[in-house]
Design an enzyme around this catalytic site. Structure first.
Site, mmCIF file in Angstrom:
data_model
loop_
_atom_site.group_PDB
_atom_site.id
_atom_site.type_symbol
_atom_site.label_atom_id
_atom_site.label_comp_id
_atom_site.label_asym_id
_atom_site.label_seq_id
_atom_site.Cartn_x
_atom_site.Cartn_y
_atom_site.Cartn_z
ATOM 1 N N LYS A 53 -5.874 27.816 -19.102
ATOM 2 C CA LYS A 53 -5.144 28.100 -20.343
ATOM 3 C C LYS A 53 -4.524 29.495 -20.302
ATOM 4 O O LYS A 53 -3.350 29.674 -20.648
ATOM 5 C CB LYS A 53 -6.087 27.985 -21.539
ATOM 6 N N CYS A 70 -9.876 30.614 -23.833
ATOM 7 C CA CYS A 70 -11.260 30.182 -24.075
ATOM 8 C C CYS A 70 -11.328 28.659 -24.078
ATOM 9 O O CYS A 70 -10.369 27.992 -24.482
ATOM 10 C CB CYS A 70 -11.765 30.689 -25.420
ATOM 11 N N ASP A 71 -12.469 28.138 -23.679
ATOM 12 C CA ASP A 71 -12.712 26.701 -23.822
ATOM 13 C C ASP A 71 -14.217 26.465 -23.904
ATOM 14 O O ASP A 71 -14.998 27.150 -23.228
ATOM 15 C CB ASP A 71 -12.130 25.905 -22.660
ATOM 16 N N SER A 72 -14.602 25.514 -24.743
ATOM 17 C CA SER A 72 -16.025 25.236 -24.959
ATOM 18 C C SER A 72 -16.366 23.795 -24.630
ATOM 19 O O SER A 72 -15.573 22.886 -24.886
ATOM 20 C CB SER A 72 -16.409 25.515 -26.416
ATOM 21 N N GLY A 107 -16.194 29.214 -21.845
ATOM 22 C CA GLY A 107 -15.556 29.968 -20.783
ATOM 23 C C GLY A 107 -14.564 30.957 -21.372
ATOM 24 O O GLY A 107 -13.880 30.657 -22.351
#
EC number: 3.6.1.9
Length: 396
Positions: A53, A70-72, A107
């Site tokens: 991203k 960010c990624d969850s 992340g």
């Protein structure tokens, strides 16, 4: 030179968390297709998605910036779970999670183009879930919230009562670890206070925002508008309101059973909207929406198009984000008297909300006029109740 800090995420929860910490980021959504990315572990998947991203947004920039991706994902029994997308999957996952514990991985990828540095980190927090009943699960899924969040739950929204405890950083469960971000920024030479912005930097006068509702018909007009809009909306879908303003109409749409998200350019207006629509508003331009293609069942614009010099970019964005058979509901034909009251005299571009113009423009973008209604409501402090036309276009 001022710091340009970009959040490469469409998550309202991440934006709300940053704002609560005094940071007002620029939001640019990457458009990365998360569904086809794989990794060796759930944690690595979260970190990889965050990196992709951030890199995608950096590739689109023409000026230096500090970009955060960010990624969850939720890890349960070694398996990564992202956004469920459908009620059936959300219901199945919540039944699997109840009474158990999982690990929420987020992340973080920070890229500073001036320093030419890329940092990739992972924050992980253990989450304990309540033993939900089937009725509680059905009711929660019916709100639509668990469909669009990683792991099918929130800790800062309607799902909060279903989380019995967390071990680690609470903000990480929301979607961004503030302590981790502070350390990452320090590594590229940016002190956290540099991200703080004062109210003097806001682009909209808070005085105007604080009196906006009462000088424009207040709750009476908002209720009338929401009821008319609701009559043209599909039931049970995701509704995006453009120029959400103070959220007064959006809140009434929620009261009528709609799942509403809103965007607006004004931080001062959004301060009010976040109270009425907590976790569901985002700073964004209606002409460049931070939303992937074909994600919305309905888009609503109340008293927006008459303000524009050119409504076509907004209509094009509406067509892009609408699903097939989705609808665009908008006010139209605002009177010249209202334009003058807003301080805008007659000019060649004042008819951007005229029905003839809208129908022709919408048709070019695959939107067909297929519904119309009207509503009444007092305007300004005059006590008058003019009629407001409302039209619906359907995505072919």
């Amino acid at each position: 030179m001022s710091l340009r800090f970009v959040l490469a995420s469409a998550s309202p929860a991440r934006l709300k968390t940053l704002r609560g910490a005094g940071v007002e980021p620029e939001v640019i959504v990457s458009g990365v297709d998360e569904d086809h990315i794989t990794a060796e572990s759930p944690g690595e998947l979260a970190r990889l998605l965050a990196t992709l991203k951030a890199r995608a947004v950096v590739a689109s920039l023409t000026e230096h910036a500090t970009v955060l991706g960010c990624d969850s994902v939720l890890e349960l029994d070694g398996v990564a779970y992202g956004k469920p997308g459908t009620p059936e999957i959300a219901r199945e996952r919540l039944r699997m999670m109840r009474g158990r514990s999982g690990v929420l991985h987020t992340g973080h990828c920070l890229i500073d183009t001036s320093a030419k540095q890329e940092l990739r980190e992972l924050a992980s927090t253990t989450v304990h879930f309540a033993d939900l009943t089937d009725d509680e699960i059905d009711a929660y899924v019916a709100t639509g919230e668990p469909l669009v969040v990683a792991g099918s739950f929130t800790v800062d929204g309607l799902g909060g009562p279903f989380v019995t405890g967390v071990e680690g950083d609470y903000h990480n469960v929301v979607g961004i670890s503030l302590p981790l971000l502070r350390r990452m920024l320090a590594q590229v030479g940016i002190a956290w206070p540099e991200l703080w912005k004062t109210t003097s930097e806001y682009t909209y006068d808070e005085t105007v925002a604080s009196t906006y509702d009462e000088t424009r018909g207040g709750l009476t007009r908002a209720v009338a508008a929401a009821e008319a809009v609701d009559s043209l909306l599909p039931k049970g879908g995701r509704v995006l309101e453009l120029a959400v303003g103070t959220g007064i109409v959006g809140a009434e749409l929620v009261a009528l059973g709609n799942l509403v998200h809103g965007v607006d350019l004004s931080p001062a207006m959004l301060q009010h909207a976040r109270v009425r629509l907590p976790g569901h508003v985002l700073a964004a331009d209606a002409a460049t929406l931070p939303i992937a293609d074909r994600r919305c069942d309905a888009v609503v614009a109340v008293w927006l198009l008459h303000l524009l010099n050119d409504s076509e970019p907004v209509i094009a964005e509406v067509a892009r984000v609408l699903r097939t058979d989705g609808v665009f509901v908008t006010t139209t034909e605002k009177t010249d008297a209202s334009r003058y009251a807003d301080g805008r005299g007659p000019n060649d571009t004042r008819s951007q909300d005229s029905l003839a113009h809208l129908a022709a423009t919408a048709a070019r973008h695959g939107l067909l006029l297929d519904g119309v209604t009207t509503f009444y409501g007092p305007t300004r402090n005059t006590g008058e109740s003019p009629v407001y036309p409302l039209v619906r276009f359907r995505r072919l």
